[in-house]
Design a protein around this motif. Structure first.
Motif, mmCIF file in Angstrom:
data_model
loop_
_atom_site.group_PDB
_atom_site.id
_atom_site.type_symbol
_atom_site.label_atom_id
_atom_site.label_comp_id
_atom_site.label_asym_id
_atom_site.label_seq_id
_atom_site.Cartn_x
_atom_site.Cartn_y
_atom_site.Cartn_z
ATOM 1 N N ALA A 24 -3.732 -17.614 5.594
ATOM 2 C CA ALA A 24 -2.414 -17.063 5.325
ATOM 3 C C ALA A 24 -1.286 -18.027 5.641
ATOM 4 O O ALA A 24 -0.211 -17.939 5.062
ATOM 5 N N ALA A 77 3.938 -6.342 -0.846
ATOM 6 C CA ALA A 77 3.026 -5.344 -1.391
ATOM 7 C C ALA A 77 3.790 -4.137 -1.900
ATOM 8 O O ALA A 77 3.218 -3.271 -2.573
ATOM 9 N N LEU A 106 5.670 -15.168 -5.422
ATOM 10 C CA LEU A 106 4.362 -15.358 -4.814
ATOM 11 C C LEU A 106 3.507 -16.362 -5.565
ATOM 12 O O LEU A 106 2.777 -17.149 -4.955
ATOM 13 N N ALA A 140 0.068 -16.064 -4.291
ATOM 14 C CA ALA A 140 -0.128 -15.890 -2.853
ATOM 15 C C ALA A 140 -0.307 -14.407 -2.531
ATOM 16 O O ALA A 140 0.216 -13.535 -3.220
ATOM 17 N N ASP A 141 -1.056 -14.115 -1.487
ATOM 18 C CA ASP A 141 -1.372 -12.741 -1.100
ATOM 19 C C ASP A 141 -0.111 -12.015 -0.644
ATOM 20 O O ASP A 141 0.585 -12.476 0.265
ATOM 21 N N ALA A 142 0.162 -10.864 -1.257
ATOM 22 C CA ALA A 142 1.362 -10.098 -0.920
ATOM 23 C C ALA A 142 1.271 -9.441 0.448
ATOM 24 O O ALA A 142 2.284 -9.014 0.993
ATOM 25 N N GLN A 143 0.075 -9.356 1.026
ATOM 26 C CA GLN A 143 -0.099 -8.710 2.319
ATOM 27 C C GLN A 143 -0.441 -9.709 3.418
ATOM 28 O O GLN A 143 -1.130 -9.374 4.380
ATOM 29 N N GLU A 144 0.061 -10.923 3.274
ATOM 30 C CA GLU A 144 -0.132 -11.920 4.309
ATOM 31 C C GLU A 144 1.189 -12.609 4.604
ATOM 32 O O GLU A 144 2.081 -12.690 3.753
ATOM 33 N N TYR A 165 3.701 -8.821 7.890
ATOM 34 C CA TYR A 165 2.298 -8.927 8.267
ATOM 35 C C TYR A 165 2.036 -10.069 9.249
ATOM 36 O O TYR A 165 0.885 -10.385 9.533
#
Length: 336
Positions: A8, A144, A172, A175-179, A186
């Protein structure tokens, strides 16, 4: 809260020494020491330099410090984490000029507020000095898009769910929306500097601000959340923005900061100052002790018996010593 995963952290290594710092220096009359690093908004894709220079001037006037407007690279040509690298380069550049970290304030609006919070996470993760304070106006903290206000305030705000979804995609770029650091909510929030978070109650991002403030408070960060009634996104550019600027100036001038170190029922009581600058404290109501370091990191220790009720405490010989109600002393080794 979900913590950042192994991949992340997008900034995997220190920035090179020749990292470029782009932007404008703006100083209002009477501004003296310290610095404001100002990170503008614009949906991560746009910039309006003249308006941003004016905002930098207003911040300089409100805080009594010279301001640096960061001219960061824009998505989609330069997606995440390019702008974050630029903000971190600006931070290091101001430090290299000899400005004490404690006298530097990071201020961001909208997209810039997200970058400010992301930068704080990276600064804390890397160790070393941290800014004296930071201000985030209407940040997106969760890409997210799970905040309840995204639906509740849709139609009241100048933003829409569709617009935010499009912004998230461009920002993003996979890229991970929840990191973290791209979604600051997060991240590991312990050790962040004092925060002022401002948001309008008609904003779709209201819950993004509220949830980040709640998480920061739970992590022991000194945080103030200010909500401006019936204000939509971008309210800081309106007449109400003068109220916010005045509040920022007053908040920075206020010498009192509150740090949550334990549950109220735990009853933080006695304090002990150590040679490394950390503070030890007793948790009389919980039967434990704790320690907060100069960068805001908090560690708590349970005593063998819940009825120990620790009273006085000192830090000596790499350990915390406390007197117990049970007629004994406890030694907690904290520095190995």
């Amino acid at each position: 809260m979900r913590r950042a995963g192994r991949g992340a952290a997008l900034i995997a290594a220190p920035l090179p020494a020749d990292a470029e710092v782009r932007g404008d220096r703006v100083r209002a009359p009477g501004a003296r020491g310290g610095a404001v690093i100002y990170v503008h908004g614009g949906g991560f894709t746009d910039t309006m330099p003249e308006d941003e220079r004016l905002m930098a001037y207003r911040l300089s006037k409100a805080t009594g410090r010279p301001a640096l407007r960061v001219d960061y690279r824009l998505a989609p040509t330069h997606p995440c984490p390019a702008a974050l690298e630029d903000v971190l380069a600006a931070w290091r550049g101001v430090l290299d000029e000899g400005v004490p970290a404690s006298q530097i304030v990071l201020v961001g609006e909208s997209a810039g507020a997200t970058w400010v919070l992301s930068a704080l996470l990276e600064i804390a993760r890397a160790g070393g000095p941290r800014p004296g304070a930071a201000v985030a106006v209407s940040p997106i903290t969760d890409f997210a898009l799970t905040g309840a206000s995204l639906s509740a305030d849709d139609g009241k705000d100048v933003l829409s769910h569709a617009v935010l979804g499009s912004i998230a995609d461009r920002y993003l770029a996979g890229a991970d929306a929840q990191e973290a650091p791209q979604s600051p909510l997060y991240g590991e929030l312990r050790g962040l500097p004092p925060l002022l978070i401002a948001v309008g109650t008609d904003e779709m991002l209201l819950d993004d601000a509220r949830r980040f403030a709640e998480a920061a408070d739970a992590a022991g960060v000194s945080v103030r959340l200010e909500e401006y009634e019936y204000m939509p996104h971008g309210f800081h550019l309106s007449e109400r923005g003068e109220v916010l600027l005045d509040r920022i100036g007053r908040w920075l001038a206020d010498p009192v900061r509150e740090f949550t170190v334990s549950d109220p029922d735990a009853g933080p009581y006695a304090l002990a100052h150590g040679p490394d600058g950390a503070l030890g404290f007793t948790e009389w109501g919980r039967g434990g002790v704790g320690r907060i370091t100069t960068d805001g990191r908090i560690t708590t220790y349970d005593l063998p018996r819940s009825d120990s009720e620790p009273h006085g405490i000192v830090q000596h010989d790499c350990a915390l010593w406390c007197a117990l109600e049970t007629g004994s002393l406890a030694r907690i080794e904290v520095l190995r």
